[in-house]
Scaffold this active site. Structure first.
Site, PDB file in Angstrom:
ATOM      1  N   SER A   1      10.472  28.717  64.145  1.00  0.00           N
ATOM      2  CA  SER A   1      11.172  29.995  64.378  1.00  0.00           C
ATOM      3  C   SER A   1      12.290  30.138  63.434  1.00  0.00           C
ATOM      4  O   SER A   1      12.551  29.163  62.389  1.00  0.00           O
ATOM      5  CB  SER A   1      11.570  30.145  65.679  1.00  0.00           C
ATOM      6  OG  SER A   1      12.951  29.204  65.945  1.00  0.00           O
ATOM      7  N   LYS A   2      13.107  31.177  63.446  1.00  0.00           N
ATOM      8  CA  LYS A   2      13.964  31.338  62.274  1.00  0.00           C
ATOM      9  C   LYS A   2      15.087  30.426  62.536  1.00  0.00           C
ATOM     10  O   LYS A   2      15.905  30.222  61.435  1.00  0.00           O
ATOM     11  CB  LYS A   2      14.521  32.964  62.424  1.00  0.00           C
ATOM     12  CG  LYS A   2      13.805  34.060  62.373  1.00  0.00           C
ATOM     13  CD  LYS A   2      13.676  34.147  60.708  1.00  0.00           C
ATOM     14  CE  LYS A   2      14.597  34.687  60.033  1.00  0.00           C
ATOM     15  NZ  LYS A   2      14.556  35.021  58.586  1.00  0.00           N
ATOM     16  N   ARG A   3      15.341  29.793  63.557  1.00  0.00           N
ATOM     17  CA  ARG A   3      16.348  28.811  63.757  1.00  0.00           C
ATOM     18  C   ARG A   3      16.173  27.525  63.113  1.00  0.00           C
ATOM     19  O   ARG A   3      16.965  26.854  62.530  1.00  0.00           O
ATOM     20  CB  ARG A   3      16.947  28.749  64.940  1.00  0.00           C
ATOM     21  CG  ARG A   3      15.773  27.559  65.737  1.00  0.00           C
ATOM     22  CD  ARG A   3      16.126  27.832  67.443  1.00  0.00           C
ATOM     23  NE  ARG A   3      15.101  27.017  68.091  1.00  0.00           N
ATOM     24  CZ  ARG A   3      14.978  25.764  68.490  1.00  0.00           C
ATOM     25  NH1 ARG A   3      15.890  25.103  67.437  1.00  0.00           N
ATOM     26  NH2 ARG A   3      14.182  25.190  69.151  1.00  0.00           N
TER      27      ARG A   3
ATOM     28  N   GLU B   1      10.740  35.059  51.536  1.00  0.00           N
ATOM     29  CA  GLU B   1      12.267  34.471  51.894  1.00  0.00           C
ATOM     30  C   GLU B   1      12.358  33.100  50.628  1.00  0.00           C
ATOM     31  O   GLU B   1      13.326  32.987  50.169  1.00  0.00           O
ATOM     32  CB  GLU B   1      12.690  34.028  52.943  1.00  0.00           C
ATOM     33  CG  GLU B   1      12.985  35.205  53.998  1.00  0.00           C
ATOM     34  CD  GLU B   1      13.522  34.568  55.435  1.00  0.00           C
ATOM     35  OE1 GLU B   1      14.720  34.228  55.569  1.00  0.00           O
ATOM     36  OE2 GLU B   1      12.887  34.883  56.241  1.00  0.00           O
TER      37      GLU B   1
ATOM     38  N   GLY C   1      15.161  27.777  59.697  1.00  0.00           N
ATOM     39  CA  GLY C   1      15.063  28.314  58.387  1.00  0.00           C
ATOM     40  C   GLY C   1      14.410  29.170  58.109  1.00  0.00           C
ATOM     41  O   GLY C   1      13.874  30.191  59.078  1.00  0.00           O
TER      42      GLY C   1
END
Length: 470
Positions: free
Chosen positions: A240-242, A250, A244
């Protein structure tokens, strides 16, 4: 065996996740290895969430990592008549029926089933509905799912997986607004596009028995299925985004090279001996479905960074220079419309790429060479630009003023003559000079720095540092 045909079929409801890129990559490599066809299909039937921006992000992301498609992009919203024709065919064969249950009614029944601790599934009340259709309600179309026996998925990755048909409800295949559901649209399209292998994430494994039953009901031969284990974070939790960046673009913005990301992603769930680094041609030559691993892979940002630094060192400086310029403009290191001495800039990039892990690190390393006057780090100045070192800096300045050719060897000779005169060790003089020239304590080799700055800028920055001390 017929020609291999595979597809990548993203839904444009958000960015292109790196898990999606890995799925596309495995399909693409399999197609290229087998000299088959790679189809790009955009499953854009979620009208509320699908956006043109997401479609563009998908196309841009695939192009950035170099995954070209042979057919497509094909948009499901342009094929609605085809899905309706297939749904009507199933209704005519008594393999599907119209359902007039409203969303509110279905929600009430769902809560009742949960309260009774029963399996949440459609209760089938419209299966045997008779009489005139209720007015004012647009019906959905449901598939008659068999309520006995089992469906076996002979998965290319996981082996045989059995599903109890009693756990499968009468899934909606066509919504009341005419849009196909995921399972129905995928089956119709895969059949008509002659897809031979469906390689996708294992979050779709539970959809597969439903799809096999739909293929059989429509009289189509199902493709072969292979389900890839998910990508986890380093803590073994779903990525997930946490953890990275999760959007492929991106990584482009963060200065990664596409070949490094491709090389890294293909090793998340596929192996070829103990090898870690592969060129694209080597991946195509060696990629087989048999070497896909069953276990989930952990995404390690440090390993990706290591691999990117490897590709950075191997890359052509001219190519890197072209990639760095837009990033420099985005970050204000280079203003729009500025002209660059291309030969000089490529020399700078070549010096910096040896010590840079990403393109952004080249941007950061290049900044002191691009701006005048250079910004000197106050802490570095306090530590290294001292009254004690000032005489040696003055001596170096006078010596360099007599150097006519500002090249590595002549600069090194001049520097060593000052060391000999002052009795200083290399590091005692080199660090203050480094801070004077680029404003920080870390840089490429000092004589490369002087050569790149050139005579006038080197002398000017030394004078400024001497004045700063005074």
């Amino acid at each position: 065996m017929s020609q291999v045909r595979v597809r990548f079929a993203p839904s444009p409801t958000g960015y292109l996740h790196i898990g999606g890129v890995r799925t596309a990559l495995f399909n693409w490599l399999f197609a290229r290895h087998e000299k088959g066809v790679f189809v790009l299909r955009i499953e854009d039937t979620d009208l509320e969430r699908s956006t043109p921006e997401a479609i563009r992000a998908i196309l841009d992301g695939l192009k950035w990592v170099g995954l070209d498609w042979d057919e497509g992009p094909i948009f499901q919203t342009q094929r609605l008549a085809i899905y309706k024709e297939h749904a009507d065919r199933l209704i005519a064969a008594d393999k599907a029926y119209r359902c007039y249950c409203t969303e509110e009614e279905l929600e009430v029944r769902r809560k009742e089933a949960l309260a009774r601790k029963q399996v949440v599934k459609y209760d089938g009340r419209c299966r045997t509905r008779t009489g005139p259709a209720p007015s004012g309600i647009l019906p959905a179309v449901r598939f008659f799912s068999p309520q006995s026996g089992e469906t076996v998925v002979n998965d290319l990755v996981k082996g045989a997986v059995s599903f109890d048909n009693t756990q499968l409800d009468d899934l909606i295949i066509l919504r009341s607004n005419g849009m196909p559901t995921y399972n129905f649209g995928a089956v119709v399209d895969d059949a008509l596009m002659r897809i031979t292998h469906v390689i996708r994430g294992d979050d779709h494994l539970n959809n597969t028995p439903r799809q096999i039953l739909l293929y059989q009901a429509l009289g189509y031969e199902p493709p072969r299925f292979g389900h890839l284990s998910m990508i986890l974070g380093i803590d073994k939790v779903k990525l997930s985004k946490r953890h990275g960046a999760t959007s492929v673009l991106e990584y482009q913005e963060e200065g990664y090279l596409p070949e490094a990301l491709v090389n890294y992603l293909v090793r998340l769930g596929w192996s070829h001996g103990d090898e870690e680094v592969f060129s694209l041609s080597e991946l195509i030559d060696n990629f087989t479905l048999e070497n896909i691993t069953k276990s989930a892979a952990a995404f390690n940002p440090e390993k990706l960074l290591w691999l990117n630094s490897h590709y950075m060192k191997m890359a052509d400086a001219k190519r890197l220079a072209g990639l760095v310029v837009p990033l420099m403009k985005q970050r204000g290191v280079l203003s729009e419309g500025s002209s660059l001495d291309q030969t000089w800039f490529e020399r700078l990039v070549k010096v910096l790429q040896e010590r840079s892990r990403t393109l952004l690190e080249i941007v950061d390393g290049a900044e002191p060479f691009m701006t005048d006057p250079v910004t000197v780090d106050p802490e570095a100045a306090k530590k290294f630009l001292t009254e004690a070192i000032r005489p040696a800096l003055i001596k170096l300045l006078r010596t360099l003023e007599r150097v006519s050719v500002f090249e590595h060897d002549t600069l090194e000779a001049a520097f060593k003559s000052v060391l000999a005169e002052t009795g200083l060790a290399m590091g005692k003089l080199a660090q203050p000079v480094r801070v004077a020239l680029i404003g920080r304590t870390a840089s490429p080799g000092l004589f490369d720095v002087m050569s790149l700055l050139g005579r006038d800028r080197t002398l000017e920055r030394l004078k400024r540092a001497i004045d700063l001390i005074k």
